[in-house]
Design a protein around this motif. Structure first.
Motif, PDB file in Angstrom:
ATOM      1  N   GLN A 172    -142.417 -90.099  41.181  1.00 55.10           N
ATOM      2  CA  GLN A 172    -143.280 -90.774  40.854  1.00 55.10           C
ATOM      3  C   GLN A 172    -144.735 -90.043  41.885  1.00 55.10           C
ATOM      4  OE1 GLN A 172    -145.096 -89.975  38.073  1.00 55.10           O
ATOM      5  NE2 GLN A 172    -143.301 -89.461  37.221  1.00 55.10           N
ATOM      6  N   GLN A 173    -143.358 -91.716  43.295  1.00 53.77           N
ATOM      7  CA  GLN A 173    -143.990 -92.064  44.196  1.00 53.77           C
ATOM      8  C   GLN A 173    -144.481 -90.833  45.723  1.00 53.77           C
ATOM      9  OE1 GLN A 173    -140.892 -93.918  45.796  1.00 53.77           O
ATOM     10  NE2 GLN A 173    -142.381 -96.043  46.087  1.00 53.77           N
ATOM     11  N   ARG A 174    -143.984 -89.908  45.007  1.00 54.06           N
ATOM     12  CA  ARG A 174    -144.821 -88.235  45.816  1.00 54.06           C
ATOM     13  C   ARG A 174    -145.329 -87.651  45.419  1.00 54.06           C
ATOM     14  NH1 ARG A 174    -138.140 -86.369  46.473  1.00 54.06           N
ATOM     15  NH2 ARG A 174    -137.100 -88.072  47.675  1.00 54.06           N
ATOM     16  N   ALA A 175    -145.378 -87.236  43.827  1.00 60.44           N
ATOM     17  CA  ALA A 175    -146.362 -87.514  43.385  1.00 60.44           C
ATOM     18  C   ALA A 175    -147.699 -88.060  43.324  1.00 60.44           C
ATOM     19  CB  ALA A 175    -146.036 -87.186  41.505  1.00 60.44           C
ATOM     20  N   SER A 176    -147.359 -89.227  43.401  1.00 58.89           N
ATOM     21  CA  SER A 176    -148.818 -89.646  43.767  1.00 58.89           C
ATOM     22  C   SER A 176    -149.135 -89.547  44.303  1.00 58.89           C
ATOM     23  CB  SER A 176    -148.650 -91.443  43.258  1.00 58.89           C
ATOM     24  OG  SER A 176    -148.477 -92.261  44.500  1.00 58.89           O
ATOM     25  N   TYR A 177    -148.788 -89.428  45.950  1.00 54.46           N
ATOM     26  CA  TYR A 177    -149.593 -89.622  47.294  1.00 54.46           C
ATOM     27  C   TYR A 177    -150.059 -87.551  47.401  1.00 54.46           C
ATOM     28  CZ  TYR A 177    -147.388 -93.071  49.756  1.00 54.46           C
ATOM     29  OH  TYR A 177    -147.156 -94.114  50.252  1.00 54.46           O
TER      30      TYR A 177
ATOM     31  N   ALA B 222    -155.137 -89.042  51.962  1.00 51.82           N
ATOM     32  CA  ALA B 222    -154.090 -89.490  50.609  1.00 51.82           C
ATOM     33  C   ALA B 222    -153.040 -90.937  50.663  1.00 51.82           C
ATOM     34  CB  ALA B 222    -153.629 -88.352  50.648  1.00 51.82           C
ATOM     35  N   GLY B 223    -153.605 -90.909  52.081  1.00 56.86           N
ATOM     36  CA  GLY B 223    -152.502 -92.617  52.929  1.00 56.86           C
ATOM     37  C   GLY B 223    -150.909 -91.881  53.053  1.00 56.86           C
ATOM     38  N   LEU B 224    -150.414 -90.380  53.372  1.00 52.31           N
ATOM     39  CA  LEU B 224    -149.119 -89.902  53.717  1.00 52.31           C
ATOM     40  C   LEU B 224    -148.817 -90.748  54.714  1.00 52.31           C
ATOM     41  CD1 LEU B 224    -147.799 -87.183  51.757  1.00 52.31           C
ATOM     42  CD2 LEU B 224    -148.100 -86.455  54.220  1.00 52.31           C
TER      43      LEU B 224
ATOM     44  N   PHE C  64    -152.835 -75.181  42.874  1.00 53.02           N
ATOM     45  CA  PHE C  64    -151.326 -75.346  43.559  1.00 53.02           C
ATOM     46  C   PHE C  64    -150.231 -76.426  43.405  1.00 53.02           C
ATOM     47  CE2 PHE C  64    -147.397 -74.007  46.428  1.00 53.02           C
ATOM     48  CZ  PHE C  64    -147.381 -72.894  45.887  1.00 53.02           C
ATOM     49  N   ILE C  65    -151.373 -77.632  44.019  1.00 50.38           N
ATOM     50  CA  ILE C  65    -150.462 -78.495  44.426  1.00 50.38           C
ATOM     51  C   ILE C  65    -150.178 -79.271  42.817  1.00 50.38           C
ATOM     52  CG2 ILE C  65    -150.408 -80.617  45.541  1.00 50.38           C
ATOM     53  CD1 ILE C  65    -152.366 -78.990  47.522  1.00 50.38           C
ATOM     54  N   ARG C  66    -151.126 -79.170  42.023  1.00 49.42           N
ATOM     55  CA  ARG C  66    -150.753 -80.229  40.732  1.00 49.42           C
ATOM     56  C   ARG C  66    -149.588 -79.423  40.475  1.00 49.42           C
ATOM     57  NH1 ARG C  66    -157.286 -80.493  40.622  1.00 49.42           N
ATOM     58  NH2 ARG C  66    -157.463 -82.505  41.210  1.00 49.42           N
ATOM     59  N   TYR C  67    -149.446 -78.645  40.394  1.00 46.97           N
ATOM     60  CA  TYR C  67    -148.437 -77.538  39.034  1.00 46.97           C
ATOM     61  C   TYR C  67    -147.202 -77.828  39.772  1.00 46.97           C
ATOM     62  CZ  TYR C  67    -145.802 -73.950  36.367  1.00 46.97           C
ATOM     63  OH  TYR C  67    -145.155 -73.162  35.526  1.00 46.97           O
ATOM     64  N   THR C  68    -147.218 -77.801  41.434  1.00 47.23           N
ATOM     65  CA  THR C  68    -145.643 -78.480  42.334  1.00 47.23           C
ATOM     66  C   THR C  68    -145.292 -79.716  41.711  1.00 47.23           C
ATOM     67  OG1 THR C  68    -146.508 -76.758  44.112  1.00 47.23           O
ATOM     68  CG2 THR C  68    -145.050 -78.504  44.516  1.00 47.23           C
ATOM     69  N   ILE C  69    -146.162 -80.740  41.831  1.00 44.11           N
ATOM     70  CA  ILE C  69    -145.684 -82.149  41.335  1.00 44.11           C
ATOM     71  C   ILE C  69    -144.885 -81.963  40.086  1.00 44.11           C
ATOM     72  CG2 ILE C  69    -146.750 -83.517  40.680  1.00 44.11           C
ATOM     73  CD1 ILE C  69    -149.132 -83.540  42.487  1.00 44.11           C
ATOM     74  N   GLU C  70    -146.201 -81.242  38.813  1.00 44.40           N
ATOM     75  CA  GLU C  70    -145.098 -81.165  37.635  1.00 44.40           C
ATOM     76  C   GLU C  70    -144.001 -80.332  37.605  1.00 44.40           C
ATOM     77  OE1 GLU C  70    -146.341 -82.583  34.923  1.00 44.40           O
ATOM     78  OE2 GLU C  70    -147.866 -83.563  35.916  1.00 44.40           O
ATOM     79  N   GLU C  71    -143.104 -79.097  38.439  1.00 43.38           N
ATOM     80  CA  GLU C  71    -142.874 -78.133  38.320  1.00 43.38           C
ATOM     81  C   GLU C  71    -141.658 -79.578  38.474  1.00 43.38           C
ATOM     82  OE1 GLU C  71    -142.542 -74.852  37.191  1.00 43.38           O
ATOM     83  OE2 GLU C  71    -140.434 -75.687  37.462  1.00 43.38           O
TER      84      GLU C  71
END
Ligand code: G3P
Length: 484
Positions: free
Chosen positions: A70-75, A204-206, A115-122
């Motif tokens: 979830q933390q990775r997803a938020s970035y 995004a503050g990575l 692509f990024i959003r789908y990657t997060i979900e996957e």
């Protein structure tokens, strides 16, 4: 955003969360393929700077691996949002740097955010498995294996010029969601677009060090990166020759290679020829054919060849030619060398009896869409990848002959089959030595969650969102030995 501007158009590289000028004091000019002027400069970094970037990435990765999904997803969600909010600026950069029409460049940015959003979900929905010991003969019920996917470490992501944002993010996003750090080396032509994309990630503050953007001369840092002991996996998209060299140099680490292609469009005598012609022209000529998945030869049954050639010609006549700023589909090629190579292929074919149906006109690095008929197997254009707007038509007398010519290629990316007979489609598909077969559609990578596979000279490993995440993780088994 202003953080990265040294002067109006000199871009810094990025490591350990900082934008820097190289100690080398050298930069590389990026020339626009259609404005014919330098649109910016990128840093030519040193081997020592590569070392620093890689070892900082290792430090950062250790902490990143501890973070929750979830933390990775938020970035990464912030990254996607940031890309969309900078959409116009990034699309404009892609257009000026690699000469892609503004509409296509804009689509590339949006496709990347998706692509990024789908990657997060996957990634959020991928789970390991558990296995019972007693399913194997003599195995014990008291043994239970927990199979998890864990990060691989530091991933080297090397992207090509033709999708400088999308194909870079297609490596970076799965790598990060999987818990890895990334060293991102963009193609030099495409490095400014890549820089803009990394600016969005920085915004995004990575965490510091997790992603480095390294730009420079291939002769100085190319092999050095690939052979570096700090690299744990390489994901490369680019030419077959470079990919083969890379595979020889990178030892004992996983590789995913997306290389060239010579995708055939096989047109059977029962095909809907009008629709086939539309698909073939869109597949062959989008972005001037500068796509690894472009249709790069047509294998048509001789009974319908004349009609198909007429219909393809009609479609080619509709193509717009000129500046990417005018939204043209046929745009100047990435450089003059590419245009020279295509002219050599055309000249070779004409010298051996091929006929020009339309095209064969050049202005600087702009090649008009060219259709060559009566191409035969002794011609280079039947086998070599032009990466430009030239389409050879090869007439065949049977389905078997089409399959034989399709499979004789050194490449094996995709193929299209045009037929109204589903049985025939599957029969041919079963015989084709390629990663994917498109039935009644053009060859293409998307939608991006489909597995994307190149075999033979077209690559190794599988991409597509889930497969990319899998390729950037390794399995680890923990066995519970329970008391009976
Ligand atoms: O050439 C790069 C390859 O990934 C092509 O993608 O979407 O144009 O089929 P696409």
């Amino acid at each position: 955003m202003a953080t990265n501007e040294v002067t109006l158009s000199t871009y810094k590289f990025y490591m350990n969360g900082e934008w820097k000028e190289s100690q080398s004091g050298q930069t590389i000019d990026i020339m626009s393929p259609y404005l014919y002027e330098t649109i910016g400069k990128v840093q030519a970094i040193t081997k020592e700077e590569v070392d620093d970037a890689i070892w900082s990435a290792h430090d950062a990765q250790k902490e990143w691996a501890k973070t929750s999904l979830q933390q990775r997803a938020s970035y990464l969600n912030k990254w996607a949002d940031e890309l969309v909010s900078r959409q116009e600026e990034i699309a404009d950069t892609i257009m000026r740097e690699v000469g892609k029409s503004y509409k296509d460049a804009n689509n590339e940015v949006l496709r990347t955010a998706d692509f990024i959003r789908y990657t997060i979900e996957e990634a959020l929905h991928m789970h390991g498995e558990s296995m019972r010991g007693d399913s194997f003969p003599g195995g014990s019920k008291s043994k239970v294996a927990i199979v998890e996917r864990i990060p691989i470490g530091v991933v080297l992501a090397i992207s090509p010029f033709n999708y400088p944002v999308n194909l870079a993010a297609a490596k970076i996003a799965p790598a990060l969601m999987a818990g890895n750090a990334v060293i991102f080396k963009p193609a030099t032509q495409g490095a400014i677009s890549g820089t803009k994309m990394i600016e969005a990630l920085d915004e995004a503050g990575l965490p510091k060090g997790l992603v480095a953007l390294v730009t420079g001369k291939g002769s100085v840092i190319g092999d050095y990166l690939v052979e570096h002991k700090g690299m744990n996996m390489i994901s490369f998209t680019g030419g077959t020759n470079t990919g083969v060299q890379l595979a020889k140099k990178a030892t004992m680490i996983p590789l995913v290679l997306e290389l060239g292609g010579k995708d055939p469009g096989i047109v059977c005598e029962d095909a809907d020829l009008k629709e086939a012609a539309k698909q073939i022209v869109s597949g062959a000529f989008s972005y001037s054919g500068q796509r690894c998945t472009a249709i790069k030869r047509v294998l048509v049954h001789e009974k319908v060849a004349d009609e198909l050639v007429g219909l393809v010609k009609e479609e080619v006549e509709k193509l717009t030619v000129g500046s990417p700023e005018e939204g043209s589909m046929i745009v100047p090629l990435i450089d003059n060398r590419s245009a020279d190579f295509i002219q050599i292929l055309i000249a070779d074919a004409l010298g051996k009896g091929a006929e020009v149906v339309i095209g064969n006109k050049r202005e600087h690095n702009l090649i008009y869409p060219t259709l060559l008929d009566h191409v035969t197997e002794d011609m280079r254009v039947a086998w070599e990848e032009p990466f430009g707007p030239v389409l050879p038509i090869i007439r065949v007398s049977s389905e078997d002959e089409a399959v034989q010519i399709a499979n004789a290629s050194e490449y094996g990316l995709q193929a299209s089959i045009f037929t109204k007979d589903v049985n025939r489609a599957f029969r041919i598909s079963g015989k084709l030595e390629v990663g994917s077969v498109q039935i009644n559609g053009r060859t293409e990578r998307g939608p991006d969650h489909f597995p994307f596979i190149g075999i033979k000279g077209s690559g190794m490993g599988v991409q597509g969102i889930r497969k990319s995440i899998e390729s950037m993780t390794r399995e680890k088994v923990t066995v519970l030995n329970l008391a009976e």
